[in-house]
Design a protein around this motif. Structure first.
Motif, mmCIF file in Angstrom:
data_model
loop_
_atom_site.group_PDB
_atom_site.id
_atom_site.type_symbol
_atom_site.label_atom_id
_atom_site.label_comp_id
_atom_site.label_asym_id
_atom_site.label_seq_id
_atom_site.Cartn_x
_atom_site.Cartn_y
_atom_site.Cartn_z
ATOM 1 N N SER A 1 -7.210 -4.522 -76.791
ATOM 2 C CA SER A 1 -8.011 -5.713 -77.036
ATOM 3 C C SER A 1 -9.438 -5.333 -77.377
ATOM 4 C CB SER A 1 -7.955 -6.669 -75.839
ATOM 5 O OG SER A 1 -8.254 -5.979 -74.666
ATOM 6 N N ILE A 2 -9.939 -6.053 -78.355
ATOM 7 C CA ILE A 2 -11.282 -5.816 -78.888
ATOM 8 C C ILE A 2 -12.112 -6.992 -78.411
ATOM 9 C CG2 ILE A 2 -12.590 -5.497 -81.043
ATOM 10 C CD1 ILE A 2 -10.393 -3.551 -81.079
ATOM 11 N N GLU A 3 -13.220 -6.708 -77.751
ATOM 12 C CA GLU A 3 -13.986 -7.806 -77.169
ATOM 13 C C GLU A 3 -15.440 -7.750 -77.621
ATOM 14 O OE1 GLU A 3 -13.269 -7.098 -73.045
ATOM 15 O OE2 GLU A 3 -11.155 -7.688 -73.182
ATOM 16 N N SER B 1 -13.630 -10.108 -82.022
ATOM 17 C CA SER B 1 -12.736 -10.058 -80.860
ATOM 18 C C SER B 1 -11.340 -10.448 -81.293
ATOM 19 C CB SER B 1 -13.178 -11.063 -79.785
ATOM 20 O OG SER B 1 -14.525 -10.892 -79.464
ATOM 21 N N PHE B 2 -10.376 -9.655 -80.917
ATOM 22 C CA PHE B 2 -8.979 -10.056 -81.064
ATOM 23 C C PHE B 2 -8.141 -9.097 -80.255
ATOM 24 C CE2 PHE B 2 -9.682 -7.010 -84.455
ATOM 25 C CZ PHE B 2 -8.512 -6.276 -84.512
ATOM 26 N N SER B 3 -6.886 -9.408 -80.057
ATOM 27 C CA SER B 3 -6.065 -8.463 -79.316
ATOM 28 C C SER B 3 -4.769 -8.175 -80.055
ATOM 29 C CB SER B 3 -5.800 -8.955 -77.900
ATOM 30 O OG SER B 3 -5.406 -10.286 -77.936
ATOM 31 N N LYS C 1 -10.279 -2.480 -74.660
ATOM 32 C CA LYS C 1 -9.385 -2.186 -73.534
ATOM 33 C C LYS C 1 -8.048 -1.736 -74.074
ATOM 34 C CE LYS C 1 -11.235 -5.213 -69.992
ATOM 35 N NZ LYS C 1 -11.260 -6.631 -69.641
ATOM 36 N N ILE C 2 -7.460 -0.768 -73.393
ATOM 37 C CA ILE C 2 -6.096 -0.356 -73.708
ATOM 38 C C ILE C 2 -5.228 -0.683 -72.519
ATOM 39 C CG2 ILE C 2 -4.626 1.664 -73.935
ATOM 40 C CD1 ILE C 2 -5.942 2.312 -76.263
#
Lengths: 503, 341, 344
Positions: free
Chosen positions: A11-13, A29-31, A67-68
């Protein structure tokens, strides 16, 4: 797809990346869900590469987190990203030609005792991984004997067997034939079924539609949408999302167009080009627009005599295309695609860079005319508004835009009547971009011809009088620029929509 | 568009010392500094004659250094110059020796003297052509090629002299060139040759288009080609010139010693490379100057002659050379990095 | 969806197989051809050879004894070239080791100790090269030219007082084992020095084929970026390889000084040329990645057979010329082969 409540694999925040004067990635932001093929699309300059570089650890974000599998992820290097399960398939291949397939697959993961390789289940495992995705490759074969596509598959297999949970593929089909693309897709689908997530970047919308589960669209550094491809109605919708209501640099039709043909190319063919023919007229700005691998650079280099090509190129009644020297003597100049490696002498000063393409003018019976060099350099620094503290500055210390202006100055100094500009504004900030466009228009107004080879639609629509559309090495269509140009049609053609592929 | 001859004063006044000049000045001041230090510690070092000797004793290597410097600036090695020195010297003797002695080494081709010299020079240039052929056409790394041609050149010299030397049956005028005193001074012709060569080289490097092309080719061969420069032709010229210089050096040396000796010029290619490196020439290409090379030669000369003056064994020269090159490379890298921080 | 077609495997063509076969085995044919050629020549004129046939046992033994130094060095030199690096200081390392070994021997140090100490010195000298290249980031050619000069200077200084080499003089006598190592047959009439070269070569063949080092050397030379991305510490690989080359150059020095019965600081002069010649003959690519230890061993045999065999045909002063021509020829043919490779 099942809707388990497991965290997204990546996830990209709120990622932001700032460059001096530009915000390349703006609060994205997206996941990415596990076991999917997640496509990333956007026009050139939309921020895709910058975003990918941050995910793979090649760049550090200015702000934001990643986050991974729910755990914080802040890679510091490509190596570090790999250790976290994020592998990347770069456009240049990272395989060792001199080793066998098996040796490449295990490279860096070998089991050893006292420095000697020992038999382990690793080899079994990688062979199985390879067999499961591409059984026709013999693990004992030397990699140098494989095709580009096969080498790519070796890299994918290596990433998969190293336990990567996310594999990023950046334009993986750029140098593949259609059949090979098909094979690659099979491999990607197999990976997905084995629980691997693929982030897939491509300009070819048919590929996206054929392969993807989810698509994320970026535009001008901003996140536009992330949605399942099942909810996308087709190519037109993707194209709409990519361009949006983007304001194009307004094209004003120029009125001094002449009908005099200055250059005519017939049947240009080589390993990339397929029978390309066109004409360029005096005083016009023509655009060559296409995606990565469409053959733009190849055409530019062929016209300039930098690469061998079959077919004929006639410039002002003379045959050219033998060598760059010949082209320059005839009045053609090229601003090459890679300015640092092909255009500039980075360890020389601005002054020393500018005169190189016009040695006749610099030579007074063999004596170098230092005064002419100095005045030329100061003149072009003035005229092109090259921002520098000194004429003696080494060009490696200039910003991208100013470097590009120095390359442009080199070409202008050659007094060419046809300028070939390959990606003239790549990596150039907005201000310098507008200035470069002005320079191009002025040149054409003075009666010179300019050919712009670009993968930015905005660019060709903004300045070119006539645009040739390219797709995988062939010239698909020619359009006259004007207020009623259909952008969707253009994008459809350059993404392969003209080829009867299902859309 | 016309380029008006006008200078933007703001930009011109801001011309700072280029990296090139910076390094050359650095090398020059190190040379002078070392000379002064040596003068303090070594007896009889600070004398006019000694200063002159530092240069004149090294005329051969400095001359070779000119060709080697140009090639390094263009991004290529030339290790064949030592071999060419031997070859052209031996050829000039063999061509000039009169015919018909019973001893094989005393019997030559009996050509007129000037024909012998031209023939020797042609032989030298042929080796340069071989260098160019392999480097430019076959694209084999220049270091391998010129190692090979060094052996070939010296090998031919050894065959002609049967591994030894030829020094008999020479015409009277043979010894003139190498020992001719010029202008009634003690200055010998070879030294004058070196001086003129240096001046010509500096002129070509600084003032001529040819010199500038050398930098472009070395700095970025790809960009040079895309800017219309014929790299292959240019590098070919450089190899031919370097070989011609080595040819003249070989002829002058054989005249000075009145013999053609197959081991003459042994390791000279190494010394020419050393003085170029000491002079701040980057082997990556595109950076360096003949003046730098000249001061590099002075550094080496001061160090080795000071060692001799301090009655160190001549064997020390190898260690001193190694240390000097190491320090020069490290210091230059450091100085440039610091300056361009 | 269209039918899936199999990939064409590039080297299934007959031409491809032939060129592959030639590339792998040509060197053995070259060796055999040279030996056959020499067997047909008249050897009577030269002292080095027994009268009659070249294949006479003593001739073979002679050649192998003289070849021991280059045979022991060729493999390590190959591995270093495979990793894309080069060592021009091997000749000086040899000379310095020869001097050290002779000094130890003449001062009463027993054989094994002298042998071990000298080899260790070689490792240190090699490590020093590695240091210049890896830590100081000096181009390998220049770094090892520096040490070429440095090691030679040290070796010359060690034998200063008026003599050119270390040998029996006055009270100091070389022990009897000193000469035996390089000259006296221990097995099949061949001396220890030769068998050490064989053992070293076998070890290096195993290292190249079975160890991380061998594989990583190929990866470092073939595609440094890929090697680094795979987590390989390429600096360490290069460092270790320089140390191995140093050790092998020391063994070469021991072999030659024993053969000549003296510690000559110049005994290794020109060895870098021979080594380059040998690995190029063996098909090692100058650009790295490609090269086999065993082929270089055979390459060394070829070069030594040519060098010595030539004495039967032409006077000794033809040697430099012939070897120079062979060097250029080998470089050109390597280049030609690899270009064909890329074209396909």
């Amino acid at each position: 797809m099942t809707t388990q409540q497991q965290p997204p694999v990546l996830s990209i925040e709120g990622i932001i990346k700032d460059y001096p004067g530009v915000r390349a990635v703006n609060d994205v932001s997206f996941s990415v869900e596990s076991s999917t093929v997640h496509c990333l699309i956007g026009e050139n300059g939309a921020g895709k590469s910058t975003l990918i570089k941050m995910i793979t650890g090649a760049l550090l974000p200015s702000q934001g987190n990643m986050k991974i599998n729910g755990a914080p992820y802040a890679p510091t290097s490509t190596q570090n990203a790999r250790e976290n399960g994020v592998a990347t398939l770069f456009q240049e291949l990272h395989v060792v030609d001199e080793l066998s397939v098996l040796e490449n697959l295990t490279l860096g993961m070998e089991q050893s005792r006292f420095g000697f390789l020992i038999k382990s289940d690793l080899e079994e495992r990688v062979i199985q991984t390879l067999a499961s995705i591409e059984p026709s490759i013999n693990p004992a074969a030397r990699v140098s004997s494989l095709s580009v596509a096969q080498k790519q598959i070796i890299e994918i297999a290596r990433a998969a067997s190293s336990g990567a949970s996310v594999i990023i593929m950046d334009e993986p089909t750029a140098s593949l034939s259609e059949r090979e693309v098909e094979r690659l897709f099979t491999v990607i689908r197999k990976l997905r079924s084995q629980g691997v997530t693929v982030i897939y970047i491509s300009h070819k919308l048919d590929e996206i539609i054929a392969l993807g589960d989810t698509v994320t669209v970026l535009r001008d550094g901003k996140h536009i949408v992330t949605k399942p491809l099942s909810e996308v109605s087709g190519r037109p919708e993707l194209i709409d999302m990519m361009i949006g209501r983007c304001v194009f640099e307004s094209y004003t039709p120029r009125n001094n167009l002449s009908e005099e043909v200055i250059l005519s190319a017939k049947g240009l063919s080589n390993n990339m080009l397929k029978n390309v023919s066109f004409e360029i007229k005096k005083g016009e700005i023509v655009g060559f627009y296409g995606l990565v691998g469409a053959g733009k650079t190849e055409i530019a280099r062929a016209l300039f005599g930098a690469d061998e090509v079959a077919g004929s190129i006639v410039f002002k009644g003379e045959k050219v295309g033998g060598s760059p020297k010949e082209a320059i003597a005839a009045g053609i100049a090229l601003v090459p695609e890679e300015r640092r490696t092909q255009g500039l002498f980075t360890n020389l000063t601005i002054r020393e860079n500018i005169p190189v393409m016009n040695l006749r003018r610099m030579s007074n019976n063999g004596i170098f005319r230092a005064d002419a060099e100095l005045s030329a350099a100061t003149h072009y620094i003035d005229q092109l508004r090259i921002a520098t503290s000194s004429i003696e500055k080494h060009t490696e210390k200039l910003s991208g835009g100013n470097q590009q202006k120095v390359v442009l100055a080199k070409c202008l100094f050659s007094k060419a009547s046809l300028l070939l500009l390959d990606e003239p504004t790549r990596g150039v900030d907005v201000g310098a971009k507008t200035e470069i466009y002005d320079i191009i228009r002025n040149l054409a107004d003075e009666g010179n011809s300019v050919a712009v080879f670009s993968s930015e639609l905005e660019e060709v629509l903004g300045i070119c009088d006539r645009i040739f559309l390219l797709y995988t090495g062939s010239l698909e269509s020619e359009i006259i620029n004007g207020p009623d140009v259909d952008i969707n049609d253009i994008l459809n053609i350059v993404t392969g929509g003209n080829r009867g592929v299902t859309a | 568009m016309n380029v008006p001859i006008k200078t933007n004063t703001a930009l011109s006044e801001n011309r700072r010392l280029s990296d090139q000049m910076y390094i050359t000045l650095l090398v020059a001041s190190v040379a002078i500094g070392l000379f002064l230090i040596a003068s303090v510690f070594v007896p009889n070092f600070f004398q006019l004659q000694n200063m002159l000797n530092l240069v004149t004793n090294n005329w051969a290597v400095i001359s070779l250094g000119v060709g080697v410097t140009f090639l390094l600036v263009s991004g290529n090695f030339d290790l064949s110059v030592g071999g060419i020195v031997a070859l052209s010297g031996v050829l000039s003797v063999w061509f000039a020796q009169s015919i018909g002695s019973s001893n094989a080494l005393s019997s030559g081709l009996g050509l007129p003297y000037w024909v012998a010299l031209l023939g020797a020079l042609a032989g030298a240039i042929a080796i340069g052509g071989l260098n160019a052929l392999f480097v430019v056409k076959f694209r084999i790394p220049s270091i391998i090629v010129t190692l090979g041609t060094m052996m070939v050149a010296r090998g031919i010299a050894q065959v002609i002299t049967q591994g030894s030397q030829r020094n008999t049956n020479l015409p009277d005028e043979f010894g003139v060139l190498g020992s001719l005193k010029v202008f009634g001074t003690s200055m010998q012709l070879p030294v004058v040759f070196m001086g003129l060569l240096l001046l010509a080289a500096i002129f070509i490097e600084r003032k001529m288009v040819f010199g500038r092309i050398t930098y472009w080719v070395g700095a970025n061969p790809v960009a040079a080609r895309l800017s219309g420069i014929d790299n292959a032709k240019h590098i070919t010229y450089l190899y031919l010139f370097s070989a011609a210089i080595a040819g003249v050096v070989g002829i002058l040396l054989s005249s000075e010693y009145q013999s053609g000796y197959s081991n003459r010029g042994l390791l000279m290619e190494f010394d020419a490379l050393v003085i170029a490196l000491l002079g701040g020439i980057a082997i990556a290409g595109g950076f360096g100057s003949v003046i730098g090379m000249f001061f590099g030669a002075i550094i080496l000369a001061v160090v080795t002659s000071a060692a001799t003056g301090l009655t160190l064994s001549p064997d020390w020269q190898y260690i001193l050379k190694a240390l000097a090159v190491f320090l020069a490379i490290v210091a230059q890298t450091w100085a440039l990095a610091r300056r361009n921080k | 969806m269209s039918k899936l077609t199999r990939f064409e495997v590039a080297s299934t063509t007959l031409g491809g197989q032939v060129s592959q076969f030639l590339r792998n085995y040509y060197i053995y044919f070259v060796l055999i051809a040279i030996v056959v050629f020499l067997s047909l020549t008249n050897l009577d004129r030269y002292e080095l050879f027994e009268r009659g046939n070249f294949l006479y046992e003593r001739n073979i033994i002679n050649i192998l004894r003289v070849s021991a130094p280059i045979l022991v060095l060729a493999g390590a030199f190959t591995l270093l070239m495979v990793s894309g690096y080069i060592d021009l200081s091997v000749g000086s390392t040899m000379g310095l080791s020869a001097v050290i070994y002779a000094m130890l021997a003449i001062n009463g140090v027993p054989f094994l100790a002298a042998f071990a100490i000298t080899t260790l010195c070689g490792v240190l000298l090699g490590t020093f090269n590695g240091l210049l290249v890896v830590r100081f980031k000096i181009t390998p050619v220049i770094a090892t030219l520096i040490t070429l000069s440095l090691f030679k200077g040290i070796a010359l200084l060690l034998v200063m007082d008026g003599v050119s080499a270390i040998k029996s003089m006055g009270d100091l006598k070389m022990p009897s084992w000193f000469n035996a190592y390089g000259r006296e047959g221990v097995l099949l009439g061949l001396p220890m020095a030769f068998w050490v070269a064989v053992i070293v070569t076998i070890t290096l063949v195993v290292l190249q084929n079975r160890s991380l080092l061998g594989k990583y050397a190929a990866a470092t030379g073939g595609n440094p970026t890929a090697a680094k991305l795979s987590g390989i510490n390429t600096s360490k690989v290069v460092f270790v390889l320089y140390a191995i080359v140093g050790a092998c150059a020391a063994l070469a020095g021991i072999a030659r000084s024993s053969f000549m019965s003296l510690g000559d600081p110049l005994s290794g002069d020109g060895m870098e040329l021979t080594a380059i010649l040998v690995v190029l003959i063996g098909g090692t690519a100058f650009s790295g990645g490609e090269g086999r230890v065993l082929r270089s061993f055979v390459g060394a045999l070829i070069i030594m057979t040519i060098t010595l065999g030539m004495l039967t045909l032409v006077p000794a002063y033809y040697q430099t010329l012939v070897l120079g021509a062979v060097l250029l020829g080998a470089a050109a043919s390597n280049h030609w082969i690899s270009r064909k490779d890329h074209a396909s």
